[in-house]
Every structure is written in structure tokens, then in C-alpha cells.
Write an enzyme that holds these catalytic residues in place. Structure first.
Site, PDB file in Angstrom:
ATOM      1  N   GLY A  11      -1.617   1.578   5.440  1.00  0.00           N
ATOM      2  CA  GLY A  11      -1.553   0.386   4.598  1.00  0.00           C
ATOM      3  C   GLY A  11      -0.641  -0.681   5.177  1.00  0.00           C
ATOM      4  O   GLY A  11       0.037  -0.469   6.193  1.00  0.00           O
ATOM      5  N   ASP A  12      -0.682  -1.863   4.564  1.00  0.00           N
ATOM      6  CA  ASP A  12       0.179  -3.001   4.942  1.00  0.00           C
ATOM      7  C   ASP A  12      -0.029  -3.464   6.378  1.00  0.00           C
ATOM      8  O   ASP A  12       0.902  -3.955   7.026  1.00  0.00           O
ATOM      9  CB  ASP A  12       1.662  -2.650   4.721  1.00  0.00           C
ATOM     10  CG  ASP A  12       1.937  -2.270   3.285  1.00  0.00           C
ATOM     11  OD1 ASP A  12       1.236  -2.800   2.395  1.00  0.00           O
ATOM     12  OD2 ASP A  12       2.843  -1.456   3.051  1.00  0.00           O
ATOM     13  N   LYS A  15      -3.953  -6.906   6.128  1.00  0.00           N
ATOM     14  CA  LYS A  15      -5.347  -7.137   5.719  1.00  0.00           C
ATOM     15  C   LYS A  15      -5.513  -8.457   4.977  1.00  0.00           C
ATOM     16  O   LYS A  15      -6.476  -9.189   5.200  1.00  0.00           O
ATOM     17  CB  LYS A  15      -5.826  -5.979   4.818  1.00  0.00           C
ATOM     18  CG  LYS A  15      -5.788  -4.627   5.480  1.00  0.00           C
ATOM     19  CD  LYS A  15      -6.126  -3.511   4.497  1.00  0.00           C
ATOM     20  CE  LYS A  15      -5.096  -3.294   3.433  1.00  0.00           C
ATOM     21  NZ  LYS A  15      -3.804  -2.759   3.899  1.00  0.00           N
ATOM     22  N   ALA A  38      -1.959  -2.104  -4.276  1.00  0.00           N
ATOM     23  CA  ALA A  38      -2.091  -2.948  -3.091  1.00  0.00           C
ATOM     24  C   ALA A  38      -1.201  -4.181  -3.216  1.00  0.00           C
ATOM     25  O   ALA A  38      -0.954  -4.679  -4.310  1.00  0.00           O
ATOM     26  CB  ALA A  38      -3.543  -3.397  -2.931  1.00  0.00           C
ATOM     27  N   GLY A  39      -0.740  -4.668  -2.080  1.00  0.00           N
ATOM     28  CA  GLY A  39       0.005  -5.932  -2.029  1.00  0.00           C
ATOM     29  C   GLY A  39      -0.437  -6.646  -0.772  1.00  0.00           C
ATOM     30  O   GLY A  39      -0.076  -6.236   0.318  1.00  0.00           O
ATOM     31  N   GLN A 221      -5.007  -0.391   0.879  1.00  0.00           N
ATOM     32  CA  GLN A 221      -4.369   0.766   1.494  1.00  0.00           C
ATOM     33  C   GLN A 221      -4.847   0.901   2.954  1.00  0.00           C
ATOM     34  O   GLN A 221      -5.195  -0.080   3.574  1.00  0.00           O
ATOM     35  CB  GLN A 221      -4.604   2.057   0.692  1.00  0.00           C
ATOM     36  CG  GLN A 221      -3.893   2.078  -0.658  1.00  0.00           C
ATOM     37  CD  GLN A 221      -4.589   1.297  -1.755  1.00  0.00           C
ATOM     38  OE1 GLN A 221      -5.753   1.511  -2.030  1.00  0.00           O
ATOM     39  NE2 GLN A 221      -3.888   0.385  -2.390  1.00  0.00           N
ATOM     40  N   ARG A 300      10.135  -1.641  -1.481  1.00  0.00           N
ATOM     41  CA  ARG A 300      10.794  -0.529  -0.776  1.00  0.00           C
ATOM     42  C   ARG A 300      10.797  -0.780   0.734  1.00  0.00           C
ATOM     43  O   ARG A 300       9.835  -1.330   1.270  1.00  0.00           O
ATOM     44  CB  ARG A 300      10.032   0.783  -1.030  1.00  0.00           C
ATOM     45  CG  ARG A 300      10.137   1.281  -2.461  1.00  0.00           C
ATOM     46  CD  ARG A 300       9.321   2.536  -2.676  1.00  0.00           C
ATOM     47  NE  ARG A 300       7.880   2.293  -2.592  1.00  0.00           N
ATOM     48  CZ  ARG A 300       6.962   3.226  -2.687  1.00  0.00           C
ATOM     49  NH1 ARG A 300       7.306   4.485  -2.855  1.00  0.00           N
ATOM     50  NH2 ARG A 300       5.673   2.927  -2.618  1.00  0.00           N
ATOM     51  N   LYS A 328       0.820  -8.371  13.942  1.00  0.00           N
ATOM     52  CA  LYS A 328       2.272  -8.254  14.144  1.00  0.00           C
ATOM     53  C   LYS A 328       2.646  -7.932  15.586  1.00  0.00           C
ATOM     54  O   LYS A 328       3.679  -7.313  15.844  1.00  0.00           O
ATOM     55  CB  LYS A 328       2.856  -7.255  13.145  1.00  0.00           C
ATOM     56  CG  LYS A 328       2.524  -7.625  11.692  1.00  0.00           C
ATOM     57  CD  LYS A 328       3.307  -6.889  10.670  1.00  0.00           C
ATOM     58  CE  LYS A 328       4.540  -7.651  10.244  1.00  0.00           C
ATOM     59  NZ  LYS A 328       5.091  -7.197   8.959  1.00  0.00           N
TER      60      LYS A 328
END
Ligand code: GDP
Ligand code: IMO
Ligand code: MG
Length: 420
Positions: A11-12, A15, A38-39, A221, A300, A328
Site C-alpha cells: 500500500g501507499d 496510487k 485507504a488514504g 491497499q 502512523r 518516489k
């Protein structure tokens, strides 16, 4: 025709940014699984925005967005998100549709998530506490309330029946928190949700496809969090992989065209569970700092480590990935040396396969090392300008995973992406 964008790690992967970038090429953007766990971060007019349940195409005027049947939707977070999106001048009701088969998260799902995690103690999943596990349990247990039920006059009776069932479970957990305030905001949010376009999602999407419209399915995710193929039990409760698109939207496998897998140039994980290439040292700290690796949903700190090609190749295989987007990459700009994991050593035996149980204590990664590129890549716009050391790093990954890296993302901004 349906293209898919999904995460290949835990995840992260970025997307949200990638979906936002590609959205103008599509007529419809659809979420097919997951929920408020999700974030997805995007930058709109230079302002950071995090979407949880609303598809990341919402900021494009001509894009229709749909929340599919495979999603578990929390009306409370949905209402909050709509307020944020509306503050950008977007008319959320115009371009946002919800499938009537979408399952609803109710307050006791959140309470059950919390109670279950508390009971697990040290062995907890590290869930986002958004009620995801309990909501999907009610789906497969055939108890759930769905968006279509909100329009039914018996909704409140159905709600009370489910709530009573949950209360018995909560009593077993000795869960004594008062959730009446949660229920109050829930009913307010249900009222709000009722005012949206709740449609027959499968006909809606298939009609669009029949009209020749292009659909983009947005994963939440990542593949290593998939309920079947992830690092069970440290996973989420849905099928995050491309197969989930068919069941989560009601489209046939024949309609799936490109599968774009998103991976970071390194690796992160938030919550519990195995992570073979995790760096619990200064280098890991450096990745967290430069990459600003803190959860978009829970805040977190994310666990950080080197890219894991064993897991990445596995993810490409189960998803049928046709193109990879590496995000990234700029975070690695200043590193002297980079490592990529090419095999796992498990109890003295080397393997290039993800095993049934990925227990951290037993896995020793084999690394291949690469020289860093010491270049500020955030300002680059063309493949030809990429530093040689970065190209070597990417070429090695391409060859190992057997899927081509077609885009490199070199910053969080919409325009910071380089086609290769
Ligand atoms: P998602 O859940 O996959 O959408 O990813 P998240 O939004 O949770 O986390 C990705 C984070 O990385 C966000 O803060 C993005 O703004 C940021 N991001 C995305 N792509 C890039 C990139 O290429 N470079 C940098 N430095 N940050 C990025
Ligand atoms: P996006 O879409 C990263 C993790 C949680 C936990 C496990 C189970 O932003 O990439 P859950 O609440 O689903 O029961 O938690 O899965 N998790 C995520 N980690 N990104 C996410 O979503 C995640 N959604 C869930 O941290 O380890
Ligand atoms: Mg995220």
C-alpha cells in the site's frame, strides 16, 4: 475497455497521484475494493488532499466517478470527504455514483475492529480501525447492509437487527465503550448519502463500456495486503489484485486491458506483519524522513526498507501487470548506495519465491547493490535526462520482474512524472 491502476507492495505506493495524473484520459474512474482504510494523496491546485473512498478522478470535471460494489463504504467518512472535495468548488453529486450493492460500514463494525485488535494484543494486525475486517465478514457472512438498502423503508429494522448481533459479539469482547455519539453522526451521514446517485453499478459500468467509454479501475491497499495472496493474516480483507476488479465492479475479465502496477523505488509497510527488507536502522530512518513516510489515514510512521524484487515479481505475476509505474524515485536521490533484494534465504535455503509463510525472523534477504545517483531528479522532465545510475537501477528491476517500468514519478506534484 477497463484499465487498472493498483499497488504492488503493502500500500501507499502513490496510487492516488498516479490515478489523478491518468484520469483525464478516461471517462470513468472506479473504486472496486477497500474503504476508508485507504488514504490516497493528491495535489490539487498545489494543495494536498487525501481521498479515502471517493475515486481519485473526482477533481477532473469531465470524469465520472463510481464507488463499486466491492467497496465497504463508511457514510461518516464519506460525508467528511465530500465536504473537503466540495471546498475545491467540485459539485460532488454531479460526477459521483455509488453502486447499490456497495456494503455499508456501521459504527459497530468500527467497535468490533477495535475490540478484536485489543484482544489480539501483541499479535494484532495493526488495522486502521475503520471497521474493514468486520464489514467484509458481514458481507461473506451474508448479513451486511448495502447502499441500496438505504432507500428501503425497512432500513432501520435491518440496522437494528445487525446492531444487536454485533452487540452480542462486543459483549463477548467485554467492549464497554459508549458509541452513541458514533451512531448519531452515522444517521446524519446516512441522510446525506441518500441524496447521492445510488445506481445499479454493474449495468452502469457495462453500459459505459458498451458506449465505448474508457474506464479506469483504482485499486486500494497493495498486492501484498491481498486477502488471498498477501502476508496472511497481516493483510486487509479484500482482493486488492486485478481479479478484484471483475468482482468489485461486475465487469468481465475480457474487458481488462492494461494493468498498471505502482511500486515505490524502495518499500514501505504500515501496521504489523512480515517485511523482509525492512531497515530498522539509520538508513530506514533516512528513507522515512526524506520520503515523509507517515500514514495518510492514521498518521502512523511507515516502516521503510529496500525494494523487494521477490515480492514485486510475485505481485506482477498474480496481477498480470503490463506496465509498471515507479514512484518516489526522487527519495533515493541522496543515497550513496542502494540495495535491491533478489532472493530470500530461508533457513539456509535460497529461494526467489514468496513462501506460504513469510515470517520475518526466518527470512534473510540477498541483496544486489547499486551506486546512488547524487542528482536532484525532482526537476527532470525527460527520460534522456535521468542519471545513468538511475537508469541502471531501473533496467535491472525491469529485467528481474519481467514487466517494463514505463513511468518514473519524481515528486508528489501532478506534473512530476517522466514517461520512459
Ligand atoms: P496511495 O495510498 O498509494 O495513494 O499513496 P499515499 O498517498 O498513501 O502515499 C504516497 C505519498 O507519497 C503521498 O504523500 C504522496 O504525495 C507522495 N508521493 C507520490 N508520488 C511521489 C513521488 O514520486 N515522489 C515523492 N517525493 N512523493 C510522492
Ligand atoms: P492505501 O490504499 C497501507 C494495512 C493496515 C494493516 C492492514 C489491515 O492508502 O494504499 P485494515 O484496516 O485494512 O483491516 O488493515 O492493512 N492497510 C494499509 N496500509 N495503505 C493502505 O491503503 C492500507 N489499508 C490498510 O495498516 O496493516
Ligand atoms: Mg495510502
Amino acid at each position: 475497455m477497463v484499465d487498472v491502476i493498483l499497488g504492488l507492495q503493502w500500500g501507499d505506493e502513490g496510487k492516488g497521484k498516479i490515478v489523478d495524473f491518468f484520469a483525464p484520459k478516461y471517462d470513468v474512474v472506479a473504486r472496486f475494493q477497500g474503504g476508508p482504510n485507504a488514504g490516497h494523496t493528491l495535489y490539487v491546485e498545489g494543495k494536498k488532499t487525501v481521498l479515502h473512498q471517493i475515486p481519485s478522478g473526482i477533481f477532473h470535471q469531465h470524469t465520472i466517478n463510481i464507488i463499486g460494489n466491492g467497496v465497504v463504504l463508511d457514510p461518516v467518512t464519506f460525508k467528511r470527504e465530500c465536504d473537503v472535495v466540495s471546498s475545491f468548488g467540485i459539485d460532488v453529486r454531479k460526477n459521483l455514483f455509488i453502486s447499490e450493492r456497495t456494503n455499508i460500514i456501521i459504527p459497530t463494525h468500527r467497535a468490533l475492529d477495535k475490540a478484536s485488535e485489543m484482544q489480539k494484543g501483541e499479535g494484532k494486525i495493526g488495522s486502521t480501525l475503520k471497521g474493514i475486517g468486520p464489514a467484509y465478514m458481514d458481507k461473506t457472512g451474508r448479513n451486511a447492509l448495502r447502499a441500496g438498502d438505504l432507500l428501503n423503508k425497512h432500513f432501520i429494522t435491518q440496522y437494528i437487527k445487525l446492531r444487536l448481533k454485533h452487540q452480542k459479539l462486543l459483549d463477548n469482547f467485554h467492549f464497554i465503550e459508549d458509541i452513541s455519539a458514533w451512531e448519531e453522526e452515522f444517521f446524519e451521514a446516512v441522510e446525506f448519502l441518500r441524496s447521492f446517485n445510488i445506481v445499479n453499478g454493474e449495468y452502469f459500468i457495462n453500459n459505459k463500456i458498451a458506449e465505448g467509454k474508457k474506464v479506469l479501475a483504482e485499486g486500494a491497499q497493495g498486492s501484498m495486503l491481498d486477502i488471498d495472496f498477501g502476508t496472511f493474516p497481516f493483510v486487509t480483507s479484500s482482493n486488492t489484485i486485478s481479479a478484484g476488479v471483475c468482482t468489485g465492479l461486475g465487469v468481465s475479465p475480457k474487458q481488462i486491458n492494461e494493468v498498471l502496477g505502482v511500486t515505490k523505488a524502495y518499500c514501505t509497510r504500515v501496521g504489523g506483519g512480515p517485511f523482509p527488507t525492512e531497515l530498522e536502522n539509520e538508513t530506514g530512518e533516512e528513507l522515512r524522513k526524506i520520503g515523509n513516510e507517515f500514514g495518510a489515514t492514521t498518521g502512523r510512521p511507515r516502516r521503510c526498507g529496500w525494494i523487494d524484487l521477490v515480492a514485486l515479481k510475485y505481485a506482477c505475476m498474480i496481477n498480470g501487470v503490463t506496465q509498471v509505474v515507479m514512484t518516489k524515485a526522487d527519495v533515493l536521490d541522496k543515497f550513496e548506495e542502494l540495495n535491491v533484494c533478489t532472493a530470500y534465504n530461508i533457513n539456509g535455503t535460497e529461494t526467489k519465491q514468496v513462501p506460504f509463510q513469510l515470517n520475518n525472523a526466518m527470512v534473510n534477504p540477498t541483496y544486489q547493490s547499486f551506486k546512488g545517483w547524487h542528482t536532484d531528479t525532482t526537476i527532470l522532465q525527460q527520460a534522456a535526462a535521468l542519471p545513468q545510475n538511475m537508469t541502471e537501477y531501473i533496467n535491472f528491476i525491469n529485467k528481474y520482474i519481467g514487466a517494463p517500468v514505463k513511468y518514473v514519478s519524481n515528486g508528489p506534484g501532478r506534473e512530476q512524472i517522466i514517461p520512459l
